[in-house]
Write an enzyme that holds these catalytic residues in place. Structure first.
Site, PDB file in Angstrom:
ATOM      1  N   PRO A   1       0.804  -1.233   0.000  1.00 34.66           N
ATOM      2  CA  PRO A   1       0.000   0.000   0.000  1.00 34.66           C
ATOM      3  C   PRO A   1       0.832   1.277   0.000  1.00 34.66           C
ATOM      4  O   PRO A   1       0.732   2.104   0.895  1.00 34.66           O
ATOM      5  CB  PRO A   1      -0.848  -0.129   1.273  1.00 34.66           C
ATOM      6  CG  PRO A   1      -0.064  -1.022   2.160  1.00 34.66           C
ATOM      7  CD  PRO A   1       0.789  -1.904   1.297  1.00 34.66           C
TER       8      PRO A   1
ATOM      9  N   PHE B   1       1.761   5.712   3.887  1.00 36.79           N
ATOM     10  CA  PHE B   1       1.487   7.140   3.832  1.00 36.79           C
ATOM     11  C   PHE B   1       0.784   7.488   2.539  1.00 36.79           C
ATOM     12  O   PHE B   1       0.304   8.575   2.347  1.00 36.79           O
ATOM     13  CB  PHE B   1       2.774   7.939   3.979  1.00 36.79           C
ATOM     14  CG  PHE B   1       3.309   7.846   5.366  1.00 36.79           C
ATOM     15  CD1 PHE B   1       2.603   8.412   6.413  1.00 36.79           C
ATOM     16  CD2 PHE B   1       4.467   7.170   5.640  1.00 36.79           C
ATOM     17  CE1 PHE B   1       3.061   8.316   7.707  1.00 36.79           C
ATOM     18  CE2 PHE B   1       4.943   7.061   6.931  1.00 36.79           C
ATOM     19  CZ  PHE B   1       4.245   7.634   7.972  1.00 36.79           C
ATOM     20  N   CYS B   2       0.789   6.565   1.617  1.00 40.24           N
ATOM     21  CA  CYS B   2       0.168   6.846   0.341  1.00 40.24           C
ATOM     22  C   CYS B   2      -0.296   5.556  -0.286  1.00 40.24           C
ATOM     23  O   CYS B   2       0.397   4.574  -0.180  1.00 40.24           O
ATOM     24  CB  CYS B   2       1.162   7.508  -0.583  1.00 40.24           C
ATOM     25  SG  CYS B   2       0.386   8.190  -2.025  1.00 40.24           S
ATOM     26  N   PRO B   3      -1.385   5.451  -0.967  1.00 36.68           N
ATOM     27  CA  PRO B   3      -2.342   6.527  -1.178  1.00 36.68           C
ATOM     28  C   PRO B   3      -3.294   6.714  -0.004  1.00 36.68           C
ATOM     29  O   PRO B   3      -4.277   7.433  -0.107  1.00 36.68           O
ATOM     30  CB  PRO B   3      -3.091   6.063  -2.414  1.00 36.68           C
ATOM     31  CG  PRO B   3      -2.904   4.609  -2.501  1.00 36.68           C
ATOM     32  CD  PRO B   3      -1.692   4.247  -1.710  1.00 36.68           C
TER      33      PRO B   3
END
Ligand SMILES: Cc1cc2nc3c(=O)[nH]c(=O)nc-3n(C[C@H](O)[C@H](O)[C@H](O)COP(=O)(O)OP(=O)(O)OC[C@H]3O[C@@H](n4cnc5c(N)ncnc54)[C@H](O)[C@@H]3O)c2cc1C
Lengths: 379, 76
Positions: free
Chosen positions: A293, B13-15
């Protein structure tokens, strides 16, 4: 015994891994102790980040692509024959031609693909700039635009986390330059309750949007587009009319990944540190294809590739691991046609955008040219 | 029987955890559940709000040590 290394996908990640391994394993390749093969679907290597400039007529297409062979180390065996089935149980890959390649280590770097068809009407009603043909059509549409409402619609998942903001800020300046900004509305839609997935970036973008009079609809997950009535609706129940619709379509991983049963929607379950496919000891995954992620970006693919190059080199030469991936991502952000900023972050450190400068914009333009050295393994 | 998938976005931290949830729900069947683990306090407010707005079901929203576990059931 000869170590056979097979790379699937000759995009950004695959090419960097191939060139890095060719350099590190030059001795083994020369002696016939190792072989290095990369499978691709095309002879053309496209520098995708350059597509961002095409809609504004600010890129020469000839600069965006090179012949794949010309950027690969001569010791790499490049085969234009797409993988049809990746059989990780039997350590082999069957290609479209029927040929079977066996491997000791495989690196899957098949990237992501656009699936606008997942949203009814999106393909017919919206422009995008995520491939060359789409970017050209977006340029034509922007050239023909004479004012009205532009909706910039973002869907997930998508590669290049900052492209949504970049296209919006660049369009704002482009329309001002053409004297059309006063006659136009720009509305940006985003799936979650803020302007960007990264909270610090969202905080930075908000006053920037307000200052430029860019409107936004957050919590907007696209349900459908009516290309005839020119409206776009969300799962949350909002509908917007548009004169020009520019979208970032949702993505999936490569079809071959799904067909081989390696991961739902084409994303391969990957250990975030070793970059091995979960449960495997010889299947490495690099770039957009992982399910980690973090941002799907060229820089992610590059930093991951560096880790995999070192680990495979050490495994082949010394039978041990070298290091782990720390989640590093770096992105330049164009904040208009002549200014930019950047962010970097990893698994532990959040991003922190700094005020835009002209210098960073130039650095991004310089990197766009240096990419060919970097993919070629020289930088 | 509903399937439950877990997304560990504690180091993402992303997305961002909510983007991961939305993307995951798209690939699920009605009745399936997705659990998101997140250290981002914003997610524990945003996800329930969004779930209600869209019409999915919030199954649970709990703080465990220094992170949140939020479970959403796909309803449409
Ligand atoms: C408009 C735009 C702007 C961007 N801007 C930036 C930016 O500013 N900064 C940044 O870091 N990133 C940016 N990116 C993202 C970046 O280009 C991608 O994240 C990066 O290319 C991912 O590398 P990859 O190797 O995983 O996939 P890719 O480079 O897409 O390569 C995947 C390759 O696998 C091949 N393949 C697929 N299926 C098969 C098969 N069955 N057999 C063999 N080969 C196969 C494909 O043909 C392709 O060549 C941008 C992308 C776009 C579209």
């Amino acid at each position: 015994m000869k170590t056979r290394i097979l790379i699937v996908g000759s995009g950004m990640g695959g090419t960097i891994v191939a060139n890095g391994l060719a350099r590190n394993l030059s001795h083994e390749l020369r002696n016939g102790d190792a072989s290095l093969t990369i499978l691709g679907t095309t002879n053309t290597h496209l520098y995708q980040p350059g597509l961002l400039y095409v809609p504004f007529g600010r890129a020469r297409e000839i600069e965006l692509s090179r012949n794949e062979r010309s950027i690969l180390d001569r010791r790499v065996n490049f085969i234009l024959d797409p993988a049809k089935l990746i059989d990780v149980e039997h350590n082999c890959v069957e290609c479209e031609s029927g040929k079977i390649h066996r491997y000791d280590y495989i690196i899957i770097a098949t990237g992501s693909r656009l699936v606008p068809e997942m949203i009814p009407g999106l393909k017919e009603g919206a422009h995008h700039f995520y491939d060359l043909e789409g970017a050209r059509k977006t340029r034509e549409a922007i050239d023909n635009f004479e004012g009205g409402r532009v909706v910039i619609n973002i869907n997930v998942p998508h590669k290049c986390p900052v492209a949504p903001l970049e296209i919006t800020l660049m369009l704002d300046e482009h329309l001002s330059e053409r004297g059309l900004r006063d006659k136009s509305e720009i509305i940006y839609t985003y799936p979650i309750g803020r302007l960007h997935g990264l909270e610090p970036v969202a905080h930075w973008a908000l006053p920037e949007f307000d200052r430029r009079g860019i409107q936004y609809e957050t919590f907007f997950n696209t349900k459908e587009v009516d290309p005839v009535g020119k409206t776009i609706s969300s799962e949350e129940g909002d509908t917007l009319s548009y004169d020009l619709l520019i979208t970032i379509p949702p993505h999936k991983g490569a079809a071959v990944v799904e067909a081989s049963g390696l991961g739902p929607s084409g994303w391969i379950p990957t250990d975030p540190k070793t970059l091995l496919m979960k449960g495997s000891e010889n299947v490495f995954v690099v770039g957009d294809t992982t399910d980690i992620p973090i941002s799907k970006a060229g820089s992610t693919a590059h930093f991951e590739a560096d880790t995999v190059i070192q680990n495979i080199t050490h495994l082949v030469q010394e039978g041990r691991w070298a290091r782990q991936y720390d989640g590093k991502v770096f992105c330049f952000i164009e904040t208009g046609l002549s200014s930019g900023t950047y962010i970097w972050f990893n698994y532990e450190t959040p991003p922190k955008p700094t005020p835009p400068t002209q210098m960073v914009h130039w650095a991004k333009l310089a990197y766009n040219r240096m990419y060919w050295l970097s993919a070629g393994g020289l930088l | 029987m509903s399937n439950r998938t877990t997304i560990d976005a504690r180091k993402a931290f992303c997305p961002g955890p909510m983007m991961e949830l939305i993307a995951a729900l798209k690939t699920k069947e009605i009745g399936d559940e997705v659990e998101v683990l997140s250290k981002d306090k914003g997610s524990s407010n945003d996800i329930p709000l969004w779930t209600k707005k869209v019409g999915h079901q919030l199954v649970s929203n709990e703080k465990i040590d220094d992170y949140w576990s939020i479970v959403v059931k796909k309803m449409k």
